[in-house]
Motif scaffolding. Structure first.
Motif, PDB file in Angstrom:
ATOM      1  N   ARG A 218      -5.930  17.578  -2.950  1.00 18.37           N
ATOM      2  CA  ARG A 218      -6.844  16.734  -3.745  1.00 18.37           C
ATOM      3  C   ARG A 218      -6.082  15.947  -4.806  1.00 18.37           C
ATOM      4  NH1 ARG A 218     -11.957  19.763  -5.973  1.00 18.37           N
ATOM      5  NH2 ARG A 218     -12.232  17.683  -6.870  1.00 18.37           N
ATOM      6  N   PHE A 219      -5.044  16.560  -5.353  1.00 17.24           N
ATOM      7  CA  PHE A 219      -4.225  15.833  -6.331  1.00 17.24           C
ATOM      8  C   PHE A 219      -3.458  14.714  -5.620  1.00 17.24           C
ATOM      9  CE2 PHE A 219      -5.260  19.687  -8.474  1.00 17.24           C
ATOM     10  CZ  PHE A 219      -5.337  19.337  -9.814  1.00 17.24           C
ATOM     11  N   ILE A 220      -2.946  15.011  -4.441  1.00 10.14           N
ATOM     12  CA  ILE A 220      -2.170  14.022  -3.685  1.00 10.14           C
ATOM     13  C   ILE A 220      -3.079  12.881  -3.231  1.00 10.14           C
ATOM     14  CG2 ILE A 220      -0.853  13.717  -1.537  1.00 10.14           C
ATOM     15  CD1 ILE A 220       0.144  16.682  -2.082  1.00 10.14           C
ATOM     16  N   ALA A 221      -4.339  13.217  -2.955  1.00  8.52           N
ATOM     17  CA  ALA A 221      -5.292  12.194  -2.502  1.00  8.52           C
ATOM     18  C   ALA A 221      -5.633  11.174  -3.585  1.00  8.52           C
ATOM     19  CB  ALA A 221      -6.574  12.854  -1.990  1.00  8.52           C
ATOM     20  N   THR A 222      -5.217  11.428  -4.835  1.00  8.99           N
ATOM     21  CA  THR A 222      -5.428  10.409  -5.878  1.00  8.99           C
ATOM     22  C   THR A 222      -4.561   9.187  -5.613  1.00  8.99           C
ATOM     23  OG1 THR A 222      -3.668  11.283  -7.290  1.00  8.99           O
ATOM     24  CG2 THR A 222      -5.909  12.130  -7.681  1.00  8.99           C
ATOM     25  N   GLY A 223      -3.538   9.362  -4.768  1.00  5.71           N
ATOM     26  CA  GLY A 223      -2.621   8.256  -4.494  1.00  5.71           C
ATOM     27  C   GLY A 223      -1.400   8.255  -5.406  1.00  5.71           C
ATOM     28  N   HIS A 224      -1.409   9.148  -6.388  1.00  7.80           N
ATOM     29  CA  HIS A 224      -0.236   9.253  -7.269  1.00  7.80           C
ATOM     30  C   HIS A 224       0.774  10.224  -6.679  1.00  7.80           C
ATOM     31  CE1 HIS A 224      -1.679   6.968 -10.714  1.00  7.80           C
ATOM     32  NE2 HIS A 224      -2.870   7.442 -10.424  1.00  7.80           N
ATOM     33  N   ARG A 225       2.009  10.037  -7.064  1.00  3.97           N
ATOM     34  CA  ARG A 225       3.007  11.062  -6.792  1.00  3.97           C
ATOM     35  C   ARG A 225       2.568  12.326  -7.530  1.00  3.97           C
ATOM     36  NH1 ARG A 225       5.850   6.204  -7.394  1.00  3.97           N
ATOM     37  NH2 ARG A 225       7.475   5.836  -5.816  1.00  3.97           N
ATOM     38  N   VAL A 226       2.855  13.494  -6.938  1.00  3.39           N
ATOM     39  CA  VAL A 226       2.459  14.757  -7.563  1.00  3.39           C
ATOM     40  C   VAL A 226       3.680  15.667  -7.699  1.00  3.39           C
ATOM     41  CG1 VAL A 226       1.058  16.847  -7.277  1.00  3.39           C
ATOM     42  CG2 VAL A 226       0.079  14.596  -6.745  1.00  3.39           C
ATOM     43  N   LEU A 227       3.828  16.215  -8.893  1.00  2.09           N
ATOM     44  CA  LEU A 227       4.916  17.146  -9.191  1.00  2.09           C
ATOM     45  C   LEU A 227       4.337  18.552  -9.347  1.00  2.09           C
ATOM     46  CD1 LEU A 227       7.920  17.673 -10.101  1.00  2.09           C
ATOM     47  CD2 LEU A 227       7.157  17.170 -12.422  1.00  2.09           C
ATOM     48  N   VAL A 228       5.022  19.544  -8.776  1.00  2.00           N
ATOM     49  CA  VAL A 228       4.579  20.936  -8.870  1.00  2.00           C
ATOM     50  C   VAL A 228       5.636  21.735  -9.635  1.00  2.00           C
ATOM     51  CG1 VAL A 228       4.022  23.034  -7.568  1.00  2.00           C
ATOM     52  CG2 VAL A 228       3.281  20.788  -6.703  1.00  2.00           C
ATOM     53  N   GLY A 229       5.213  22.366 -10.721  1.00  2.00           N
ATOM     54  CA  GLY A 229       6.143  23.155 -11.543  1.00  2.00           C
ATOM     55  C   GLY A 229       5.728  24.616 -11.594  1.00  2.00           C
ATOM     56  N   ALA A 230       6.067  25.349 -10.538  1.00  2.00           N
ATOM     57  CA  ALA A 230       5.681  26.767 -10.481  1.00  2.00           C
ATOM     58  C   ALA A 230       6.829  27.699 -10.864  1.00  2.00           C
ATOM     59  CB  ALA A 230       5.220  27.114  -9.061  1.00  2.00           C
ATOM     60  N   SER A 231       8.015  27.140 -10.955  1.00  2.28           N
ATOM     61  CA  SER A 231       9.229  27.961 -10.972  1.00  2.28           C
ATOM     62  C   SER A 231       9.223  29.072 -12.028  1.00  2.28           C
ATOM     63  CB  SER A 231      10.414  27.028 -11.219  1.00  2.28           C
ATOM     64  OG  SER A 231      11.626  27.726 -11.113  1.00  2.28           O
ATOM     65  N   ARG A 232       9.385  30.281 -11.558  1.00  4.96           N
ATOM     66  CA  ARG A 232       9.569  31.470 -12.417  1.00  4.96           C
ATOM     67  C   ARG A 232       8.411  31.713 -13.383  1.00  4.96           C
ATOM     68  NH1 ARG A 232      16.070  31.149 -13.956  1.00  4.96           N
ATOM     69  NH2 ARG A 232      16.821  31.293 -11.820  1.00  4.96           N
ATOM     70  N   LYS A 233       7.255  31.127 -13.109  1.00  2.57           N
ATOM     71  CA  LYS A 233       6.179  31.258 -14.096  1.00  2.57           C
ATOM     72  C   LYS A 233       5.507  32.622 -14.043  1.00  2.57           C
ATOM     73  CE  LYS A 233       5.711  26.624 -15.484  1.00  2.57           C
ATOM     74  NZ  LYS A 233       5.138  25.315 -15.322  1.00  2.57           N
ATOM     75  N   ARG A 234       4.791  32.903 -15.126  1.00  3.05           N
ATOM     76  CA  ARG A 234       4.208  34.233 -15.321  1.00  3.05           C
ATOM     77  C   ARG A 234       3.303  34.649 -14.167  1.00  3.05           C
ATOM     78  NH1 ARG A 234       1.318  34.617 -21.021  1.00  3.05           N
ATOM     79  NH2 ARG A 234       0.109  32.975 -20.012  1.00  3.05           N
ATOM     80  N   PHE A 235       2.558  33.694 -13.575  1.00  2.00           N
ATOM     81  CA  PHE A 235       1.644  34.081 -12.498  1.00  2.00           C
ATOM     82  C   PHE A 235       2.417  34.603 -11.289  1.00  2.00           C
ATOM     83  CE2 PHE A 235       1.547  30.561  -9.295  1.00  2.00           C
ATOM     84  CZ  PHE A 235       2.299  29.584  -9.951  1.00  2.00           C
ATOM     85  N   ALA A 254      12.468  33.687  -5.028  1.00  2.00           N
ATOM     86  CA  ALA A 254      12.058  33.618  -3.623  1.00  2.00           C
ATOM     87  C   ALA A 254      10.600  33.142  -3.537  1.00  2.00           C
ATOM     88  CB  ALA A 254      12.229  34.974  -2.944  1.00  2.00           C
ATOM     89  N   ALA A 255       9.760  33.652  -4.426  1.00  2.00           N
ATOM     90  CA  ALA A 255       8.355  33.198  -4.441  1.00  2.00           C
ATOM     91  C   ALA A 255       8.295  31.719  -4.820  1.00  2.00           C
ATOM     92  CB  ALA A 255       7.546  34.043  -5.418  1.00  2.00           C
ATOM     93  N   THR A 256       9.165  31.315  -5.741  1.00  2.00           N
ATOM     94  CA  THR A 256       9.222  29.897  -6.121  1.00  2.00           C
ATOM     95  C   THR A 256       9.581  29.035  -4.910  1.00  2.00           C
ATOM     96  OG1 THR A 256       9.898  30.455  -8.373  1.00  2.00           O
ATOM     97  CG2 THR A 256      10.391  28.225  -7.616  1.00  2.00           C
ATOM     98  N   ALA A 257      10.570  29.486  -4.147  1.00  2.00           N
ATOM     99  CA  ALA A 257      10.994  28.702  -2.975  1.00  2.00           C
ATOM    100  C   ALA A 257       9.863  28.613  -1.945  1.00  2.00           C
ATOM    101  CB  ALA A 257      12.252  29.312  -2.360  1.00  2.00           C
ATOM    102  N   ALA A 258       9.091  29.686  -1.807  1.00  2.00           N
ATOM    103  CA  ALA A 258       7.947  29.647  -0.875  1.00  2.00           C
ATOM    104  C   ALA A 258       6.958  28.572  -1.331  1.00  2.00           C
ATOM    105  CB  ALA A 258       7.265  31.014  -0.816  1.00  2.00           C
ATOM    106  N   ILE A 259       6.722  28.499  -2.622  1.00  2.00           N
ATOM    107  CA  ILE A 259       5.806  27.466  -3.137  1.00  2.00           C
ATOM    108  C   ILE A 259       6.410  26.075  -2.926  1.00  2.00           C
ATOM    109  CG2 ILE A 259       4.743  26.556  -5.253  1.00  2.00           C
ATOM    110  CD1 ILE A 259       4.239  29.456  -6.061  1.00  2.00           C
ATOM    111  N   SER A 260       7.727  25.958  -3.043  1.00  2.00           N
ATOM    112  CA  SER A 260       8.373  24.664  -2.784  1.00  2.00           C
ATOM    113  C   SER A 260       8.133  24.235  -1.329  1.00  2.00           C
ATOM    114  CB  SER A 260       9.874  24.745  -3.065  1.00  2.00           C
ATOM    115  OG  SER A 260      10.090  24.981  -4.440  1.00  2.00           O
TER     116      SER A 260
END
Ligand code: PMM
Length: 313
Positions: A218-235, A254-260
């Motif tokens: 849904r974020f990508i469908a806005t037509g904007h480039r989308v950046l995801v910053g999950a790396s090493r976060k608390r969740f 490893a979990a970060t890479a899976a999200i990548s």
């Protein structure tokens, strides 16, 4: 027999020279360079200029297409520093890495620091102010037509944890990002210069981060480039907890890479990560899985919904 194409650009990561020259046919990897004594995930390792420059070069050698240079920690509860101190920390690093050909974003809440970093050779402004963005920042990026990462958050690092209350986290974050986006566009910033970021961990509780990731299309469908910053976060630490204890930050790669990989599969423009090589490999595998390089993953991104040929990527 080699069955997947190996694009030429894989051979020289991090040396694209400008935002415009960044590859468009695959998800990019943004390496995190925190020149801070107190970041939650790599606390203090690269606080000195020489160590920071060396690490930035290592990030590019490991596959980072961009390096995100920050001088102020934005972790919940962290203390604010002055723009002058922030610039003392980062400007020599920005100058050195720009001279080496790296594409750089400056991770800052301060318009003055963003301006100084652009002057020193940075290419993008990465601002995690969210709803607290200053008029000076809006004016600066519009005037410079600087590519701008618009990250969702509420409040400040001191208050954001208490503001993670949403009717529907995806609807609310999208609506708040779009209204902020409209402010920048009204000020004159070209829409294709605006990158949207759902702001994982910024005024978000554990499960809300997963809801946002699930809604990436849904974020990508806005037509904007989308950046995801999950790396090493608390969740991720919570996801991987053992005996009631969250997994420490450096055990979350490893979990970060899976999200990548999953972000690449969904069609994200870039992932922001601390440990670059596993995510660069994960992105390569995700694109190989898809079988073909998408014709143009980010066709001049900007404001109009894209009808992606293959549907949800
Ligand atoms: N996360 C951090 C810092 N800057 N910028 C963007 N655009 N998106 C993020 O998710 C993000 C960010 C968190 O701090 P860290 O640098 O210590 O990971």
């Amino acid at each position: 027999m080699e069955t997947t194409s190996r694009p030429e650009h894989r051979s020289r990561p991090g040396r694209w020279g400008s935002f415009e020259e960044l590859p468009t046919g695959r998800t990019l990897v943004m390496g995190v360079l925190n020149v801070t004594p107190d970041s939650f995930s790599d606390g203090g390792q690269y606080a000195g200029h020489e160590a920071a420059i060396t690490h930035g070069l290592r990030l590019t050698a490991e596959g980072a297409d961009l390096v995100d240079v920050g001088g102020e920690s934005t972790r919940p509860g962290s203390e604010r520093i002055t723009a002058a101190e922030e610039q003392r920390r980062i400007l020599p690093v920005v100058e050195a890495l720009a001279a080496a050909g790296a594409v750089l974003s400056v991770d800052t809440l301060h318009a003055a620091t963003a301006a100084a970093a652009l002057d020193a050779g940075a290419h993008l402004v990465n601002d995690v102010s969210g709803l607290a963005v200053t008029p000076e920042m809006v004016e600066l990026v519009a005037e410079r037509q600087a590519p701008y990462v618009l990250t969702h958050t509420r409040g400040t690092p001191e208050t954001m944890d208490g503001l993670a209350v949403y009717d529907d986290v995806v609807d609310d974050v999208l609506a708040e990002l779009e209204s902020l986006r409209d402010r920048f566009v009204a000020a004159g910033l070209a829409p294709e210069r605006i990158v949207l970021d759902p702001g994982l961990g910024f005024a978000k509780r554990g499960a809300q981060n997963w809801e946002l990731l699930r809604a990436l299309p849904r974020f990508i469908a806005t037509g904007h480039r989308v950046l995801v910053g999950a790396s090493r976060k608390r969740f991720l630490g919570t996801l991987l907890e053992q005996d009631g204890t969250a997994r420490p930050a450096t055990g979350r790669d490893a979990a970060t890479a899976a999200i990548s990989a999953l972000s690449a599969h969904a069609g994200a423009w870039a992932v922001r990560v601390h440990d670059v090589r596993p995510s660069a490999d994960a992105v390569a595998a995700a694109h190989a899985w898809r079988g073909t390089e998408p014709a143009l993953l980010h066709p001049g991104a900007g404001g109009t919904a894209r009808t992606a040929g293959g549907g949800d990527r």
